[in-house]
Design a protein around this motif. Structure first.
Motif, PDB file in Angstrom:
ATOM      1  N   VAL A 176       0.835  -1.197   0.000  1.00 10.86           N
ATOM      2  CA  VAL A 176       0.000   0.000   0.000  1.00 10.86           C
ATOM      3  C   VAL A 176       0.872   1.251   0.000  1.00 10.86           C
ATOM      4  O   VAL A 176       0.672   2.178  -0.781  1.00 10.86           O
ATOM      5  N   ILE A 177       1.894   1.237   0.833  1.00  7.90           N
ATOM      6  CA  ILE A 177       2.795   2.399   0.905  1.00  7.90           C
ATOM      7  C   ILE A 177       3.482   2.627  -0.442  1.00  7.90           C
ATOM      8  O   ILE A 177       3.532   3.732  -0.967  1.00  7.90           O
ATOM      9  N   MET A 178       3.980   1.510  -0.985  1.00  8.04           N
ATOM     10  CA  MET A 178       4.720   1.624  -2.239  1.00  8.04           C
ATOM     11  C   MET A 178       3.831   2.138  -3.368  1.00  8.04           C
ATOM     12  O   MET A 178       4.215   3.016  -4.129  1.00  8.04           O
ATOM     13  N   SER A 179       2.623   1.573  -3.427  1.00 10.71           N
ATOM     14  CA  SER A 179       1.771   1.976  -4.546  1.00 10.71           C
ATOM     15  C   SER A 179       1.370   3.443  -4.425  1.00 10.71           C
ATOM     16  O   SER A 179       1.192   4.140  -5.416  1.00 10.71           O
ATOM     17  N   LYS A 180       1.278   3.939  -3.199  1.00 12.62           N
ATOM     18  CA  LYS A 180       0.994   5.370  -3.024  1.00 12.62           C
ATOM     19  C   LYS A 180       2.146   6.216  -3.571  1.00 12.62           C
ATOM     20  O   LYS A 180       1.941   7.224  -4.227  1.00 12.62           O
ATOM     21  N   HIS A 181       3.361   5.793  -3.268  1.00 12.63           N
ATOM     22  CA  HIS A 181       4.525   6.518  -3.802  1.00 12.63           C
ATOM     23  C   HIS A 181       4.514   6.507  -5.318  1.00 12.63           C
ATOM     24  O   HIS A 181       4.718   7.517  -5.976  1.00 12.63           O
TER      25      HIS A 181
END
Lengths: 354, 521
Positions: free
Chosen positions: A52-57
């Protein structure tokens, strides 16, 4: 003699179609490779939270890269997107905190929906200025957008004298609460910014492949003169791509300031370079006429996953920069090889059709 | 094969075979270049002429076979080595730098320098002027190549080859963009080169031209040599027989049909050029449905500019156009296409096609609106329509998804014609429709034009090929210096009348006048 059905199999000499297929899918293969590597090398890489964090970035860069892809396909470049991100963040922050001072003792406040629309309109407006400079005043895209890069960044800094607009929670009375949801909320467990990316990405891919406008974008980049003589309204096409790029940048401005619940005027510096890198990594040709939205999104993921993964492995950020640069160069080198092979296969088929 | 004793063989190719992946471009070809003579090489597109020349010029290498010079085996790994052996080439596609001056272009990569660093610009200019004078042109050596018309650029390309002082000079279609007068000049230069013992290899699709200036002829078909002899006793039908294999192809015989009403008219079209003079000078003409009108004129006569005016490329041109009697006021190309106009531009590569896009997307580019519902394109309908036009125009393609650049010149031209026809036009404007395509494709293009006219299209075409304008036109309009200087009924016109009309307005009289045409154009 006219053969529309000549198959690739009978003309190719053995493994060529396979090699070509592999080359075409190279960005995707690179993505899988990067994923596989970090799953083994970095602990916690495969966790849902990390995804989730990565896809937000990744989403932030992907928005910009989608707009950039259209611009590059027409043979242009948009350096101003990073500054538009910053400016739009400040516009949203200003509207939530201060409203618009009407100068008669009253200030006009807007609800959240209106604030979003106005912010998007500002992004589109800067894009329109880029477009007008390029089409009406014949300024080279590089210079025109370099100019707006400075102007937009300067305006963003002026708006708060360089300070941050903090605590953008909004006021219940004006209906401007809930701003934080854009960046941090989620639907069905998937962040809203990802839903937005899916929507924008699908719309862009649809425009590129299934609308006359999309065809015109490719034609303008491939041969502007021929496109004009074929009845393509070249200036309108260019206006569209810069306005669309501005629109995408405005979304990023909204998402970032929403995530931070604050807007800082220096937000988005050098974002334009990451966007260009993602587009190129995805197979977009800097000389125009060639590129795919899907490729660009995969490209953005490769860059994003690569940098997040390296962070998780504890690689120094200096080395990260070096590695990112090498990956971009390698992508372009492989792209050239694909072009050569593709041209050869096409010529073979043509020779066989004679 | 007879060899005149005074024409020594300067270079010979033996058993040349060149295999490209998937195709055999040359198959055991022998070829001799006689010094002090014009060695003609002819064949349809794709017959292997250009490949053979590229081998001799060091651009490509043979798969097997050998190149001999003075009895010694020669290896030509690159163009530099070929140039060192005195081999020069004028390429079919212009290889000029549009952003540089004429003099810079002529001496590119062979700059005259002082101490190897400082370019001797004055010397280069002087020599450039002399070379251009030999070609009887007074193009300024300081002019940018991009400011020149295609014909003039071709002259510069030839000057560039002359500057190399080559012993063997290959000319790949040097006349495709030249007017009759300029062709004469070139022939005089060739005669002069012959006298100096230069061996010339001459490639052209204009068969009469070949017979006039050739001393030896070699015919290729599908990579195989089908005939080689001295030019004595060779006639057009012999060449065509060897090129195509069967009897001569019929050249656009007129199918008689009646003309309809007036479909297009221009009134007092004027365009003022950079120099402040009229480039298009009060041009009025009309075209009826089903009629083919040929506009003949020398380079710089204003023909292409007139077409550009029709297609809204010059916002400041004055006058009025009418389609079916109604004024044409649309300010942009898309609007004019929607009124039934379609242009097939002179420069296929730069103006007609988007080279990197697929054949399908090129063909549908002007008519996308007809495949769209709202903003949604129906790819299926597009594919079907393109396939139908590919069939109707007999375009030879492996797949309509291949880039258009993979096609031969003739097939590319058909793609451009297909693109124009897909807009269902009423009036077709064709600027040099047969430039750089072979005789077979040419005949097909002409047949297509005839057929379209019979179906009721009005066709306006521009050419600097006298034979073409005479054999194809129902009516001939001659332009010179931007003005219409003659109008003839197709069947009644004679070559003399047309040439005379095309020279009106060019300095006094006599042959040398062509030299001055630049000053006026």
């Amino acid at each position: 003699m006219t053969s529309l059905t000549a198959t690739q199999g009978q003309t190719g000499s053995g493994g060529q179609p396979l090699v070509l297929l592999l080359l075409k899918l190279r960005t995707f293969i690179a993505l899988i490779a990067v994923f596989a590597f970090f799953s083994m090398a970095a602990p916690n890489f495969l966790s849902a939270a990390n995804f989730v964090i990565m896809s937000k970035h990744v989403a932030l860069n992907a928005f910009l890269a989608i707009g950039m892809t259209f611009v590059i396909i027409t043979g242009g470049i948009d350096l101003s997107v990073g500054s538009i991100v910053g400016l739009c963040g400040m516009v949203a922050g200003w509207l939530i905190l201060n409203g618009i001072d009407l100068g008669i003792g009253y200030s006009l406040y807007f609800n959240l929906f209106e604030i979003i629309l106005i912010t998007l309109a500002v992004g589109v407006l800067v894009g329109a200025i880029n477009g007008l400079l390029i089409t009406r005043l014949n300024v080279a895209p590089f210079i025109a957008t370099l100019g707006t890069l400075y102007v937009a960044r300067g305006l963003a800094l002026l708006s708060s004298d360089g300070a941050t607009f903090p605590n953008l929670v909004g006021k219940e009375d004006y209906g401007s609460t809930g701003f934080y949801l854009i960046g941090t909320g989620s639907i069905l467990g998937i962040p809203i910014s990802i839903w937005l990316l899916i929507a924008v990405g699908c719309a862009a891919a649809y425009i590129a492949s299934r609308t006359p406008l999309g065809r015109h974008i490719y034609a303008v980049g491939g041969n502007e003169k021929a496109a004009a003589l074929s009845g393509v309204k070249v200036n309108r096409v260019k206006m569209f791509v810069y306005m669309f790029s501005g629109f995408c940048a405005a979304i990023v401005g909204l998402v970032i300031s929403s995530q931070l619940v604050a807007s800082h005027p220096a937000t988005g510096e050098t974002f334009e370079l990451n966007a260009i890198a993602a587009a190129v990594l995805g197979g977009t040709s800097m000389s125009g006429g060639r590129g795919r939205i899907g490729g660009t999104i995969v490209g953005a993921f490769v860059i994003g996953v690569l940098s997040d993964g390296l962070v998780m492995m504890g690689v120094s950020s200096f080395w990260q920069t070096v590695i990112k640069g090498l990956v971009i160069i390698a992508a372009v080198v492989v792209d050239q090889a694909q072009q050569r092979l593709q041209a050869r296969v096409a010529l073979q088929q043509q020779a066989a059709a004679r | 094969m007879m060899t005149a004793p005074d024409h020594r063989i300067g270079l010979s190719v033996r058993g040349a075979t060149k295999v490209y992946p998937g195709t055999l471009a040359l198959n055991d070809v022998d070829f001799d270049v006689h010094l002090g003579a014009v060695n003609v090489l002819v064949g349809e597109n794709g017959a292997g002429k250009s490949t053979l020349m590229k081998v001799i010029a060091g651009v490509e290498q043979l798969t097997s076979g050998e190149i001999l010079m003075e009895g010694e085996r020669l290896s030509l790994p690159d163009t530099r080595t070929a140039a060192a052996h005195g081999i020069g080439i004028v390429f079919q596609e212009l290889n000029l730098f549009p952003n540089m001056t004429v003099a810079d272009n002529i001496f590119i990569a062979r700059e005259k320098t002082r101490a190897g660093i400082d370019i001797a610009a004055g010397e280069q200019k002087k020599e450039a002027v002399e070379l251009l004078k030999r070609l009887e042109h007074d193009i300024s050596p300081d002019a940018l190549v991009s400011d020149l018309r295609i014909g003039e650029q071709q002259i510069v390309e030839i000057a560039k080859a002359l500057a190399q002082d080559a012993r063997i000079l290959i000319m790949d279609e040097p006349t495709s963009a030249l007017s009759a007068a300029e062709v004469e000049i070139l022939f005089r230069v060739i005669a002069d080169l012959k006298k100096r013992g230069v061996g010339i290899v001459y490639i052209s699709h204009r068969l009469e031209e070949l017979i006039r200036i050739g001393d030896y002829i070699t015919v290729l078909r599908d990579g195989v040599r089908t005939g080689a002899r001295s030019m004595e006793g060779v006639d057009v039908s012999w060449i065509v027989r060897n090129m195509i294999g069967a009897a001569s192809k019929d050249f656009a015989k007129t199918v008689q049909h009646d003309f309809g009403d007036e479909i297009f008219r221009s009134e007092d079209i004027c365009l003022i050029g950079k120099t402040g003079k009229y480039v298009v000078d009060h041009v009025s003409l009309s075209l009826r449905a089903g009629e083919i009108v040929g506009i003949y004129g020398l380079m710089g006569a204003g023909r292409s500019e007139f077409f550009e005016c029709i297609m809204a490329q010059h916002p400041n041109c004055s006058g009025a156009f009418f389609i079916e009697g109604k004024p044409l006021n649309e300010p942009d190309v898309a609007g004019r296409i929607s009124r039934g106009l379609a242009l097939i531009p002179e420069d296929r590569k730069a103006e007609g096609l988007v080279q990197i896009l697929p054949i399908r997307e090129n063909m549908s580019l002007s008519s996308l609106g007809s495949f769209a519902k709202g903003i949604h394109l129906s790819l299926r309908r597009e594919r079907e329509t393109v396939a139908r036009f590919v069939r109707d125009l007999t375009i030879k393609i492996a797949s309509m998804e291949n880039p258009v650049s993979s096609l031969s010149g003739g097939n590319q031209q058909k793609v451009v014609i297909g693109k124009a026809l897909m807009t269902s036009p009423k009036v077709l404007l064709m600027d040099e429709p047969s430039r750089g395509i072979d005789i077979g494709a040419k005949a097909e293009v002409f047949r297509t034009m005839r057929k379209l006219a019979a179906e009721g299209l009005g066709i306006l075409f521009v050419t600097s090929d006298l034979e073409e304008v005479m054999s194809l036109s129902d009516r001939i309009v001659v332009m010179s210096n931007g003005r219409i200087t003659g109008e003839f009924n197709g069947p009644d016109a004679t070559e003399e009348q047309i040439i005379a009309a095309s020279a009106i307005g060019h300095a006094p009289s006599g042959e040398a006048n062509h030299m001055n045409e630049r000053k006026h154009g």
